[in-house]
Design an enzyme around this catalytic site. Structure first.
Site, PDB file in Angstrom:
ATOM      1  N   ASP A 100       0.882  -1.185   0.000  1.00 26.18           N
ATOM      2  CA  ASP A 100       0.000   0.000   0.000  1.00 26.18           C
ATOM      3  C   ASP A 100       0.908   1.219   0.000  1.00 26.18           C
ATOM      4  O   ASP A 100       1.879   1.266   0.771  1.00 26.18           O
ATOM      5  CB  ASP A 100      -0.918  -0.010   1.232  1.00 26.18           C
ATOM      6  CG  ASP A 100      -2.068   0.969   1.076  1.00 26.18           C
ATOM      7  OD1 ASP A 100      -3.223   0.542   1.115  1.00 26.18           O
ATOM      8  OD2 ASP A 100      -1.794   2.190   0.920  1.00 26.18           O
ATOM      9  N   LEU A 112     -17.802  -9.088   1.372  1.00 25.92           N
ATOM     10  CA  LEU A 112     -17.787  -8.953   2.838  1.00 25.92           C
ATOM     11  C   LEU A 112     -18.408  -7.635   3.303  1.00 25.92           C
ATOM     12  O   LEU A 112     -18.371  -6.629   2.602  1.00 25.92           O
ATOM     13  CB  LEU A 112     -16.374  -9.128   3.401  1.00 25.92           C
ATOM     14  CG  LEU A 112     -15.237  -8.207   2.955  1.00 25.92           C
ATOM     15  CD1 LEU A 112     -15.279  -6.882   3.668  1.00 25.92           C
ATOM     16  CD2 LEU A 112     -13.910  -8.907   3.212  1.00 25.92           C
ATOM     17  N   LEU A 142     -34.371  -6.428   5.417  1.00 25.34           N
ATOM     18  CA  LEU A 142     -35.738  -5.895   5.431  1.00 25.34           C
ATOM     19  C   LEU A 142     -35.969  -5.069   6.690  1.00 25.34           C
ATOM     20  O   LEU A 142     -37.096  -4.962   7.160  1.00 25.34           O
ATOM     21  CB  LEU A 142     -36.755  -7.043   5.370  1.00 25.34           C
ATOM     22  CG  LEU A 142     -37.049  -7.653   3.995  1.00 25.34           C
ATOM     23  CD1 LEU A 142     -38.168  -8.672   4.089  1.00 25.34           C
ATOM     24  CD2 LEU A 142     -37.415  -6.582   2.961  1.00 25.34           C
ATOM     25  N   CYS A 160     -20.131   1.323   0.218  1.00 30.43           N
ATOM     26  CA  CYS A 160     -20.450   0.518  -0.978  1.00 30.43           C
ATOM     27  C   CYS A 160     -21.806   0.820  -1.600  1.00 30.43           C
ATOM     28  O   CYS A 160     -21.882   1.125  -2.790  1.00 30.43           O
ATOM     29  CB  CYS A 160     -20.376  -0.958  -0.631  1.00 30.43           C
ATOM     30  SG  CYS A 160     -18.697  -1.475  -0.280  1.00 30.43           S
ATOM     31  N   LYS A 187     -22.177   4.188  -3.514  1.00 27.67           N
ATOM     32  CA  LYS A 187     -21.270   4.247  -4.664  1.00 27.67           C
ATOM     33  C   LYS A 187     -21.672   3.222  -5.730  1.00 27.67           C
ATOM     34  O   LYS A 187     -21.689   3.529  -6.924  1.00 27.67           O
ATOM     35  CB  LYS A 187     -19.860   4.009  -4.116  1.00 27.67           C
ATOM     36  CG  LYS A 187     -18.861   3.333  -4.971  1.00 27.67           C
ATOM     37  CD  LYS A 187     -17.509   3.311  -4.275  1.00 27.67           C
ATOM     38  CE  LYS A 187     -17.085   1.942  -3.789  1.00 27.67           C
ATOM     39  NZ  LYS A 187     -16.697   1.009  -4.814  1.00 27.67           N
TER      40      LYS A 187
HETATM   41  C1  UDX Z   1     -22.348  -4.017   1.827  1.00 28.94           C
HETATM   42  C2  UDX Z   1     -22.749  -5.440   1.369  1.00 28.94           C
HETATM   43  O1  UDX Z   1     -23.596  -6.028   2.338  1.00 28.94           O
HETATM   44  C3  UDX Z   1     -21.504  -6.295   1.149  1.00 28.94           C
HETATM   45  O2  UDX Z   1     -21.887  -7.562   0.629  1.00 28.94           O
HETATM   46  C4  UDX Z   1     -20.577  -5.586   0.164  1.00 28.94           C
HETATM   47  O3  UDX Z   1     -19.381  -6.326  -0.011  1.00 28.94           O
HETATM   48  C5  UDX Z   1     -20.262  -4.176   0.641  1.00 28.94           C
HETATM   49  O4  UDX Z   1     -21.470  -3.451   0.861  1.00 28.94           O
HETATM   50  P1  UDX Z   1     -21.571  -2.886   4.097  1.00 28.94           P
HETATM   51  O5  UDX Z   1     -21.480  -1.601   3.347  1.00 28.94           O
HETATM   52  O6  UDX Z   1     -20.462  -3.243   5.020  1.00 28.94           O
HETATM   53  O7  UDX Z   1     -21.733  -4.116   3.079  1.00 28.94           O
HETATM   54  O8  UDX Z   1     -22.911  -2.779   4.961  1.00 28.94           O
HETATM   55  P2  UDX Z   1     -24.258  -3.592   5.216  1.00 28.94           P
HETATM   56  O9  UDX Z   1     -24.149  -4.299   6.501  1.00 28.94           O
HETATM   57  O10 UDX Z   1     -24.677  -4.383   4.045  1.00 28.94           O
HETATM   58  O11 UDX Z   1     -25.262  -2.351   5.411  1.00 28.94           O
HETATM   59  C6  UDX Z   1     -25.387  -1.338   4.417  1.00 28.94           C
HETATM   60  C7  UDX Z   1     -26.373  -0.285   4.862  1.00 28.94           C
HETATM   61  O12 UDX Z   1     -27.686  -0.785   4.832  1.00 28.94           O
HETATM   62  C8  UDX Z   1     -26.159   0.244   6.272  1.00 28.94           C
HETATM   63  O13 UDX Z   1     -26.316   1.640   6.266  1.00 28.94           O
HETATM   64  C9  UDX Z   1     -27.261  -0.422   7.079  1.00 28.94           C
HETATM   65  O14 UDX Z   1     -27.656   0.350   8.187  1.00 28.94           O
HETATM   66  C10 UDX Z   1     -28.360  -0.511   6.048  1.00 28.94           C
HETATM   67  N1  UDX Z   1     -29.350  -1.584   6.291  1.00 28.94           N
HETATM   68  C11 UDX Z   1     -28.948  -2.886   6.207  1.00 28.94           C
HETATM   69  C12 UDX Z   1     -30.667  -1.256   6.550  1.00 28.94           C
HETATM   70  O15 UDX Z   1     -31.049  -0.083   6.615  1.00 28.94           O
HETATM   71  N2  UDX Z   1     -31.576  -2.280   6.715  1.00 28.94           N
HETATM   72  C13 UDX Z   1     -31.221  -3.589   6.628  1.00 28.94           C
HETATM   73  O16 UDX Z   1     -32.104  -4.455   6.772  1.00 28.94           O
HETATM   74  C14 UDX Z   1     -29.874  -3.913   6.376  1.00 28.94           C
END
Ligand code: UDX
Length: 463
Positions: A36, A162, A279, A289, A292
């Site tokens: 890195d 992940l 849900l 993620c 974006k």
């Molecule tokens: C996400 C994807 O889940 C993962 O597979 C990918 O590799 C990267 O993007 P992450 O950004 O770490 O992972 O967060 P995640 O736990 O999926 O939650 C994303 C957002 O959705 C959060 O702001 C969370 O609060 C929201 N969320 C999630 C809800 O509002 N309701 C839900 O039921 C689940």
């Protein structure tokens, strides 16, 4: 990996994905070099520090350390390795497109440093627009051509699914491993690399403070076209975001008709064709993620003349959720000028200090614009927030009780576990107005009402 020969791997980019994956592969006995160009980060890693907040990562790095080398310059890069895995960031540009600057730089550096006769496979793990893996091959080849090296380059796409906060868990117990390649040589090598995960036979030394899932089937090994693998990543994230936006939209209706969204979500989620996860209604999805990747897939569609109306609606609904918070506050308090508002939670979700794409940002920005006085509390994300928004006039609170003192309203933005069990009855007495907006439907309603709170949840029936 017992009985199997170790692989030599170079990973480029020590973010959430790169660092966790490097540690996983090294802990399986492979010889991993992690490059890195952020010298500070590499120095910290060399000294045994863990630069991000991830459950189990510190322990994993301890097991991995004997097989893990950290480098911060291309001068130390050696292409005589079996695999080069690219995990650099692909941030969002102003217009929603993907910024591939780092990926291009890395590809070109690989071409410039490639030693004649070496034949590593180049794997793209970064989330990249469809077609980028082939572009990476071209960028490397262009550099090789300049150096008059004529060599076949193998590239493959291996998207990562992940979640932050669960990076180690998700890496060890994934649902599937997706490999985009048309080469059986690539397939064989990657199968060897992933065999401890595919067969769930981790080395005995890998004892982590991470609970193993019950009855988790072994991951599915899915080999696809390169472009399909690239699209799978975007489609997966867009679908998950869409599920959340869907339930959030239904929550808006539930509020108006007097239904309770948690019951509705359970009722539909029990249909196995729908499923219960993603849900949970709330004030919207955020993170490094979903925002974006939904913009990126929308723009990729636009470029090809495809109107991605579901993705667009997914993003629009998410925007409305943030506006809902402000409208509820106005409904309860009228003019927000000089009103003291306490914000519980800054990170985009619990168990991470990451604030990228956090809903807290837009809410705070809007409230400041409306002249409100803002106090914030978060168990671990305050430093990140302060560093990112040094000019914002907000009060950072260390003792959670103080967020309630003289406040006109509290907004629960992130569902940190400890927020569920605060002594709300006592805390209510310290408030000017007892208004609470539970943006994640975390709290038990009855005791709050009893304590005199005016409670607002997302699509919950609290009348
Ligand atoms: C996400 C994807 O889940 C993962 O597979 C990918 O590799 C990267 O993007 P992450 O950004 O770490 O992972 O967060 P995640 O736990 O999926 O939650 C994303 C957002 O959705 C959060 O702001 C969370 O609060 C929201 N969320 C999630 C809800 O509002 N309701 C839900 O039921 C689940």
């Amino acid at each position: 990996m017992e009985g199997e020969q170790k692989l030599r791997i170079t990973m480029i980019g020590a973010g959430y994905v790169g660092l966790t994956t490097a540690a996983i592969f090294a802990s399986f006995g492979n010889d991993v070099t992690l490059l890195d160009i952020n010298k500070d980060k590499i120095e910290k890693l060399k000294q045994g520090e863990v630069p991000i907040f991830e459950e189990g990562l510190g322990e994993l790095l301890e097991v991995a350390r004997p097989n893990l080398t950290f480098i911060s310059s291309w001068g130390s890069f050696n292409s005589k390795t079996e695999l080069i895995i690219i995990t650099v960031g692909t941030p969002m540009k102003e217009n929603g497109d993907v910024d591939l600057t780092s990926v291009e730089k890395v590809a070109k550096s690989i071409g410039q440093k490639w030693s004649n006769g070496s034949q590593p496979i180049v794997i793209i793990k970064s989330t990249v627009p469809v077609g980028t893996t082939y572009r990476v091959k071209e960028w490397i080849e262009e550099e090789l051509k300049k150096r008059e090296i004529n060599q076949e380059i193998y590239v493959a796409s291996n998207p990562e699914f992940l979640r932050e906060g669960l990076a180690v868990y998700d890496s060890l117990y994934p649902d599937r491993i997706v490999i985009g390649t048309d080469s059986s040589h690539v397939q064989d090598l990657l199968k060897r690399l992933y065999s401890p995960i595919l067969n769930q036979t981790f080395p005995l030394s890998l004892k982590l403070p991470i609970q193993q899932p019950d009855h988790q089937p072994k991951p599915v090994w899915l080999v696809t076209e390169i472009k399909s693998a690239e699209l799978i990543k975007y489609a997966a994230n867009a679908f998950l975001a869409m599920k959340i936006s869907f339930i959030n939209e239904i929550a808006r209706l539930a509020e108006k008709v007097g239904a309770d969204i948690t019951e509705v979500a359970e009722g539909i989620g029990l249909d196995q064709r729908i499923g219960t996860s993603y849900l949970k209604a709330g004030i919207g999805w955020g993170g490094g993620c979903f925002p974006k990747d939904t913009s990126a897939i929308l723009n990729q569609g636009k470029e090809k003349g495809i109107e991605m109306s579901l993705v667009k609606a997914t993003i629009d609904v998410n925007q409305k959720q943030k506006e809902w918070v402000i409208s509820k506050l106005k409904e309860a308090l009228g003019d927000l000028k000089n009103k003291e508002i306490g914000i519980l939670g800054l990170s985009f979700k619990p168990n991470t200090d990451d604030i990228r794409g956090a809903i807290s940002i837009e809410i705070i920005e809007k409230l400041l614009e409306l002249g409100a006085a803002i106090k914030v509390y978060d168990p671990i994300a305050i430093d990140n927030f302060r560093k990112t928004y040094p000019k914002w006039k907000i009060k950072y609170i260390k003792k959670i009780e103080e967020i309630f003192e003289h406040s006109h309203a509290i907004i629960l933005v992130t569902e940190w576990k400890q927020f569920k069990t605060l002594p709300y009855g006592e805390l209510a007495k310290k408030m000017e107005d007892k208004i609470i907006i539970d943006g994640r439907n975390l709290l038990d309603i009855a005791p709050l009402i009893e304590a005199g709170f005016q409670y607002f949840g997302v699509g919950r029936n609290y009348s």
